[in-house]
Structure formats: structure tokens, C-alpha cells
Design a protein around this motif. Sequence first.
Motif, PDB file in Angstrom:
ATOM      1  N   UNK A  85      -4.621 -13.421 -23.059  1.00  8.00           N
ATOM      2  CA  UNK A  85      -3.397 -13.675 -23.831  1.00  8.00           C
ATOM      3  C   UNK A  85      -3.485 -14.988 -24.609  1.00  8.00           C
ATOM      4  N   UNK A  86      -4.678 -15.583 -24.669  1.00  6.41           N
ATOM      5  CA  UNK A  86      -4.843 -16.794 -25.470  1.00  6.41           C
ATOM      6  C   UNK A  86      -4.875 -16.487 -26.967  1.00  6.41           C
ATOM      7  N   UNK A  87      -4.661 -15.219 -27.327  1.00  9.57           N
ATOM      8  CA  UNK A  87      -4.425 -14.878 -28.733  1.00  9.57           C
ATOM      9  C   UNK A  87      -2.990 -15.217 -29.142  1.00  9.57           C
ATOM     10  N   UNK A  88      -2.135 -15.564 -28.169  1.00 13.37           N
ATOM     11  CA  UNK A  88      -0.721 -15.834 -28.446  1.00 13.37           C
ATOM     12  C   UNK A  88      -0.559 -17.049 -29.361  1.00 13.37           C
ATOM     13  N   UNK A  89       0.430 -16.981 -30.216  1.00 16.65           N
ATOM     14  CA  UNK A  89       0.662 -18.051 -31.215  1.00 16.65           C
ATOM     15  C   UNK A  89       0.942 -19.413 -30.579  1.00 16.65           C
ATOM     16  N   UNK A  90       1.423 -19.446 -29.334  1.00 15.03           N
ATOM     17  CA  UNK A  90       1.741 -20.711 -28.677  1.00 15.03           C
ATOM     18  C   UNK A  90       0.724 -21.110 -27.617  1.00 15.03           C
ATOM     19  N   UNK A  91      -0.424 -20.408 -27.570  1.00 15.24           N
ATOM     20  CA  UNK A  91      -1.443 -20.764 -26.588  1.00 15.24           C
ATOM     21  C   UNK A  91      -2.061 -22.121 -26.928  1.00 15.24           C
ATOM     22  N   UNK A  92      -2.380 -22.892 -25.895  1.00 12.96           N
ATOM     23  CA  UNK A  92      -2.936 -24.234 -26.111  1.00 12.96           C
ATOM     24  C   UNK A  92      -4.345 -24.219 -26.686  1.00 12.96           C
ATOM     25  N   UNK A  93      -5.105 -23.134 -26.461  1.00 16.01           N
ATOM     26  CA  UNK A  93      -6.504 -23.096 -26.879  1.00 16.01           C
ATOM     27  C   UNK A  93      -6.807 -21.991 -27.892  1.00 16.01           C
ATOM     28  N   UNK A  94      -5.785 -21.323 -28.379  1.00 17.12           N
ATOM     29  CA  UNK A  94      -5.995 -20.237 -29.338  1.00 17.12           C
ATOM     30  C   UNK A  94      -5.430 -20.596 -30.700  1.00 17.12           C
ATOM     31  N   UNK A  95      -5.990 -20.004 -31.745  1.00 17.47           N
ATOM     32  CA  UNK A  95      -5.557 -20.328 -33.100  1.00 17.47           C
ATOM     33  C   UNK A  95      -5.038 -19.108 -33.859  1.00 17.47           C
ATOM     34  N   UNK A 126      -8.155 -14.947 -20.423  1.00 18.54           N
ATOM     35  CA  UNK A 126      -7.680 -16.300 -20.668  1.00 18.54           C
ATOM     36  C   UNK A 126      -6.227 -16.360 -21.100  1.00 18.54           C
ATOM     37  N   UNK A 127      -5.658 -17.524 -20.883  1.00 17.30           N
ATOM     38  CA  UNK A 127      -4.291 -17.818 -21.287  1.00 17.30           C
ATOM     39  C   UNK A 127      -3.992 -19.237 -20.848  1.00 17.30           C
ATOM     40  N   UNK A 128      -3.563 -20.087 -21.775  1.00 16.72           N
ATOM     41  CA  UNK A 128      -3.454 -21.507 -21.480  1.00 16.72           C
ATOM     42  C   UNK A 128      -2.141 -22.058 -22.014  1.00 16.72           C
ATOM     43  N   UNK A 129      -1.320 -22.579 -21.107  1.00 22.40           N
ATOM     44  CA  UNK A 129      -0.048 -23.164 -21.504  1.00 22.40           C
ATOM     45  C   UNK A 129       0.456 -24.052 -20.387  1.00 22.40           C
ATOM     46  N   UNK A 130       1.060 -25.174 -20.743  1.00 25.01           N
ATOM     47  CA  UNK A 130       1.691 -26.043 -19.746  1.00 25.01           C
ATOM     48  C   UNK A 130       2.986 -25.412 -19.236  1.00 25.01           C
ATOM     49  N   UNK A 182       6.294 -19.195 -19.334  1.00 23.81           N
ATOM     50  CA  UNK A 182       5.899 -18.510 -20.562  1.00 23.81           C
ATOM     51  C   UNK A 182       4.544 -17.817 -20.383  1.00 23.81           C
ATOM     52  N   UNK A 183       3.605 -18.502 -19.760  1.00 29.43           N
ATOM     53  CA  UNK A 183       2.272 -17.942 -19.571  1.00 29.43           C
ATOM     54  C   UNK A 183       2.325 -16.717 -18.656  1.00 29.43           C
ATOM     55  N   UNK A 184       3.099 -16.811 -17.597  1.00 32.79           N
ATOM     56  CA  UNK A 184       3.266 -15.679 -16.688  1.00 32.79           C
ATOM     57  C   UNK A 184       3.837 -14.478 -17.424  1.00 32.79           C
ATOM     58  N   UNK A 185       4.834 -14.719 -18.261  1.00 29.92           N
ATOM     59  CA  UNK A 185       5.462 -13.635 -19.025  1.00 29.92           C
ATOM     60  C   UNK A 185       4.454 -12.972 -19.970  1.00 29.92           C
ATOM     61  N   UNK A 186       3.606 -13.763 -20.591  1.00 21.04           N
ATOM     62  CA  UNK A 186       2.591 -13.196 -21.496  1.00 21.04           C
ATOM     63  C   UNK A 186       1.619 -12.304 -20.723  1.00 21.04           C
TER      64      UNK A 186
END
Length: 301
Positions: free
Chosen positions: A235-245, A277-281, A285-289
Motif C-alpha cells: 500500500x506504499x502506492x498510496x498518495x500519503x505514504x512516507x516512502x511512495x511517490x 510495504x506501507x509506511x506512515x507515522x 491510517x496505515x492499518x486502514x489502507x
Amino acid sequence: MSIPLVYHASYSKLALPSTHRFPTSKYQLLQQYLLNNQIAKPSDFHSPEMIQVEVLKQVHQDKYVDDFIDNKLDLKVMRRIGFPWSEALLNRTLHAVSGTSLCANLAIEHGVSLHLSGGYHHAHYDFGSGFCIFNDLIVAANGMISNGKATKVLIIDCDVHQGDGTATLSSQFDNIISCSFHCLKNFPSRKPHSDHDIEFDKGIDDRHFLHSLEQVVPYLINIHQPDLILYDAGVDIHRDDDLGYLNISTAGILARDKFIFKTAKQANIPIAAVIGGGYSRNEAELTHRHSQLFIAANSIW
């Protein structure tokens, strides 16, 4: 039907500095979220045993496997992985890699299975990288073929980062096909060739991403005729992911996962999915994704 899920408590039992980017808590939080929201029930969960060393050595260099297990890897090698060595890391790693193999077995049996970890696609033959130590996708695929449960396995990787370890390792196995959908200008900087690479520019939106998926996935199934799909649903494709663009919404992630599951089911191909992957503080939100994968599977099965 009740979809079999794979989880082990060791996944979140990894003490890291508060500044560390790896969201070690997300696995336990995801399991609890699924239970609290009646997306899953306790009886759905299967717990993996530790992977056998001999199984790892069918894919990875003997010395690399032994040195990691015995805490003899050079500090530079561990820095490239991104974790300090610990007994907890060893325990977590051996269970998580085994979890994807268990997930693949359950998918063969039930048609679908989901793993609340996995997707360690930056792990290469003799070194790890990007929080990945052993490549669970290749280990699982090779295991299914070696055990006669599959003749050809298609890996569909939708994590935002290219699966470079999967690319290099799959090239050593004729019946493991690798496909990576990823952001071009992102880690890793050097991208070896997968069997199929679909590269996106930064900022790509739902419509363009889903259009590519809808064109490519049926084509891959048609030309390769796999009898098992391993799906990395990062889910690091998400617009608000810390490591995705990329600029993919939560709804876009749900649509992606539904399409992958629907396509596999229509083709009557068992599918085992890992959360990737999925990265967020923001843990909620990360769990929901990540939960979108499980919602999608329930909607199709």
C-alpha cells in the motif's frame, strides 16, 4: 466462504528505535482491526512454524543463510538490510518467510489465502536490502513447484518499489514469472529486469494505474498460464505514504485488489496475497489502507 489468513505474533515483536522508519506495529494492529471490525474471526487465522534452513538454501546462498542465523553478517550487510540483528529479528524472519509458504499452500487448497506480512522482494541470493532478509515470494513459489503443487507460479508485485531481489532470483527459475508494477524514480536506484516491468512516473493517479493493471494482468495470465499467483499488495502506492511517490487513493487500492482477485477467480487460479510495504507515522491510517486487501477478498469470495 471463510478466507484462511496467516499471522504470527512475532511479526510485531521487534524493538526498534522510535525514529526507525519500519512500522513494526502494523501487523498486530492489522490483525486486531480485522477482528474488531468483523472482517475476520479468530478461527480464520493460521500460524506458521519457522521455515526450515534447508528450504531457504534452495533459494539463497548457504553462507548468507548461515551467517544471518548465527549473527555473523558484516555490519555493512546488516545496514543495507536496515535492521540491527537480534533474536527477535531472527524469530520474526523465519516465521514470516514460512508464513508466505503456508499462505501459498492454503491458497492451493482453498483458492485464496492472505498473509498479514510478507513481500520481502528486495532480498537477493546472497544479501538483503530494504528491510528484506530472505525472499519469501521466491521461497514460496519454489516450494510449491518442488512439492508438485504448482508447475508455474506468477508473482504480481504492486508494491511502489520494484522487486529487484525477486527479479534477480526468479531469473534462476524457469517456472517462476516475475511482474513488477512500480514507481520508476524510487528505490532501488538500480532496477534489474523482471520478466515484466511496468514503470510509473511520480504522481500517477488511480485512473492511469488501474488502466495499466487491467491491460497487463489478464495478458500475463493468458500468455503464462500459471497455476498459482503470488500477489504483493503493497500500500506504499498510496498518495500519503512516507516512502511512495504515486497519487493513489484508498479507493484506488481497494479497486486494485478487487480487480486482481476477480481476475484470478475468473481464471480459476489460486491466489496467495501478502500485504507488502506501507509506511506512515499514522498507525490508524496505515492499518486502514492494509485492510482494503481483506475487504476486497471478502467481496470477491
